[in-house]
Design an enzyme around this catalytic site. Structure first.
Site, short mmCIF file in Angstrom:
data_model
loop_
_atom_site.label_atom_id
_atom_site.label_comp_id
_atom_site.label_asym_id
_atom_site.label_seq_id
_atom_site.Cartn_x
_atom_site.Cartn_y
_atom_site.Cartn_z
N LYS A 96 -0.81 5.84 3.07
CA LYS A 96 -0.74 5.39 1.66
C LYS A 96 -1.69 6.23 0.79
O LYS A 96 -1.38 6.50 -0.37
CB LYS A 96 -1.08 3.91 1.54
CG LYS A 96 -0.01 2.97 2.13
CD LYS A 96 1.38 3.20 1.57
CE LYS A 96 2.37 2.14 2.03
NZ LYS A 96 3.78 2.53 1.78
N TYR A 121 -4.61 -1.88 9.28
CA TYR A 121 -3.66 -1.07 8.50
C TYR A 121 -3.70 0.40 8.96
O TYR A 121 -2.71 1.12 8.86
CB TYR A 121 -3.98 -1.20 7.00
CG TYR A 121 -2.76 -0.99 6.13
CD1 TYR A 121 -1.62 -1.79 6.26
CD2 TYR A 121 -2.72 0.04 5.20
CE1 TYR A 121 -0.50 -1.58 5.47
CE2 TYR A 121 -1.61 0.25 4.41
CZ TYR A 121 -0.51 -0.56 4.54
OH TYR A 121 0.59 -0.34 3.77
N1 NAD Z 1 5.12 -6.04 2.51
C1 NAD Z 1 3.91 -5.71 2.08
O1 NAD Z 1 2.94 -6.45 2.24
C2 NAD Z 1 3.72 -4.41 1.34
C3 NAD Z 1 2.62 -4.28 0.48
C4 NAD Z 1 2.43 -3.09 -0.20
C5 NAD Z 1 3.32 -2.05 -0.01
N2 NAD Z 1 4.39 -2.20 0.82
C6 NAD Z 1 5.31 -1.07 0.97
O2 NAD Z 1 6.56 -1.42 0.44
C7 NAD Z 1 7.55 -0.58 1.03
C8 NAD Z 1 8.72 -1.44 1.47
O3 NAD Z 1 8.34 -2.26 2.55
P1 NAD Z 1 8.73 -3.80 2.66
O4 NAD Z 1 7.47 -4.53 2.83
O5 NAD Z 1 9.67 -4.17 1.59
O6 NAD Z 1 9.43 -3.87 4.09
P2 NAD Z 1 10.96 -3.66 4.54
O7 NAD Z 1 10.92 -3.63 6.03
O8 NAD Z 1 11.83 -4.65 3.90
O9 NAD Z 1 11.30 -2.21 3.96
C9 NAD Z 1 10.95 -1.02 4.64
C10 NAD Z 1 12.19 -0.15 4.58
O10 NAD Z 1 11.92 1.14 5.11
C11 NAD Z 1 13.12 1.57 5.70
N3 NAD Z 1 12.91 2.72 6.58
C12 NAD Z 1 12.03 2.84 7.62
N4 NAD Z 1 12.17 4.05 8.19
C13 NAD Z 1 13.15 4.71 7.48
C14 NAD Z 1 13.76 5.99 7.58
N5 NAD Z 1 13.39 6.86 8.52
N6 NAD Z 1 14.73 6.32 6.70
C15 NAD Z 1 15.12 5.43 5.73
N7 NAD Z 1 14.59 4.20 5.58
C16 NAD Z 1 13.62 3.85 6.47
C17 NAD Z 1 13.60 0.35 6.46
O11 NAD Z 1 14.96 0.46 6.80
C18 NAD Z 1 13.35 -0.74 5.41
O12 NAD Z 1 14.48 -0.88 4.61
C19 NAD Z 1 6.84 0.19 2.14
O13 NAD Z 1 6.46 1.46 1.65
C20 NAD Z 1 5.62 -0.65 2.40
O14 NAD Z 1 4.55 0.08 2.97
C21 NAD Z 1 4.60 -3.36 1.49
#
Ligand code: NAD
Length: 274
Positions: free
Chosen positions: A161, A154
């Site tokens: 984070k 990570y």
């Molecule tokens: N998937 C997991 O296991 C998990 C767990 C905990 C937290 N998260 C967090 O959840 C959040 C969403 O991620 P996700 O897992 O749904 O993946 P995802 O890929 O569906 O979403 C990530 C989003 O970030 C957007 N993005 C990236 N760079 C950008 C920019 N410069 N401007 C605007 N948008 C931008 C992408 O277009 C995408 O829509 C993130 O912060 C991620 O770290 C994810």
């Protein structure tokens, strides 16, 4: 209908696997009206049908690292919508090479890009929207256990984070003083999404969580969505600056899950699985 009459901006849908989609759906199910953004044209193709499905005509382009985009977005929101009652910030990015191997090898440019996109973007978005947020509005971001604790691969995103969670606390104080605006985070368990596919060995992280969490499962975007909806709604009016875990309880474990064999000896569940 916990969200009836509320209007909210959803930033971070890439497709129907996105956590932001789960949150948007939960809010719509409770009566909210939604506004969506997309990063680029290839994502726009997926966001437009989602906006339709969730009965919204409001879809705008936004790269959170670009101040001009943020300015243009808030200008459009002012003209088209007026005030908004909640924001979902569900955005993170780091180059793939920084999400495997050793954190020690993180390059300066990769570190800056990860922090700018995944952390500063929350500050920038809050500031850009300050004037159009209603009294007692609610802001939600997404974090992960890799911030407060070590999780293999990570790396720079864990450091991002940790900074994001600190930002939640500082923003909660600044915005709480202005119209009682609340800022919280959901720390979600691992979920297979586009962003997660960039993390090295993610399949093992998923398996590890499933085997070792108290609920013996991984969470879904609907489960994260419903908890997110609670933090965006008036149900959580007394909650701000909070990091709320939605991870099947994994974060409470002080040791990996064990069982007893026929001789009463402790067996590590992960080993048993193999
Ligand atoms: N998937 C997991 O296991 C998990 C767990 C905990 C937290 N998260 C967090 O959840 C959040 C969403 O991620 P996700 O897992 O749904 O993946 P995802 O890929 O569906 O979403 C990530 C989003 O970030 C957007 N993005 C990236 N760079 C950008 C920019 N410069 N401007 C605007 N948008 C931008 C992408 O277009 C995408 O829509 C993130 O912060 C991620 O770290 C994810």
């Amino acid at each position: 209908m916990f969200m009836k009459g509320k209007k909210g901006l959803i930033v971070g849908i890439a497709n129907n696997k996105s956590i932001a989609y789960g949150i948007a759906k939960a809010c719509r199910n409770q009566g909210a009206s939604l506004i969506f953004t997309y990063l680029n044209d290839s994502i726009k193709k997926r966001v437009i049908p989602i906006a339709k499905e969730l009965e919204s005509d409001y879809v705008y382009e936004l790269d959170v690292t670009k101040d001009d985009d943020l300015k243009a977005l808030t200008k459009s929101l002012k003209e088209d919508i007026g005030e908004i009652d909640f924001i979902v910030h569900s955005v993170a990015f780091a180059p793939r090479r920084s999400l495997e191997g050793s954190y020690l090898d993180t390059l300066r440019d990769d570190f800056s890009l990860a922090m700018d996109t995944s952390v500063y973007s929350l500050v920038a978005l809050c500031r850009a929207c300050e004037d159009i947020l209603s009294k007692e509005a609610s802001i939600l971001t997404l974090s992960y256990l890799g911030g407060p604790k070590y999780v293999p691969n990570y790396n720079v995103m864990g450091v991002a984070k940790a900074a994001l969670e600190a930002s939640v606390r500082y923003l909660a104080v600044d915005l709480g003083a202005k119209n009682g605006i609340r800022v919280n985070a959901v720390s979600a368990g691992p979920i297979k999404t586009l962003a997660a596919s960039g993390i090295g060995d993610f399949k093992n992280i998923l398996n590890w969580n499933e085997i070792n969490s108290p609920l013996k499962k991984n969470v879904t975007i609907d489960e994260v969505g419903n908890s997110g909806m609670y933090l965006l709604s008036d149900l959580s009016k007394g909650v701000t600056g909070e990091i709320h875990y939605v991870d099947a309880g994994y974060n409470i474990m002080g040791m990996c899950a064990v069982e007893r064999d026929e001789n009463g000896q402790m067996v590590i569940c992960w080993d048993k699985q193999k």
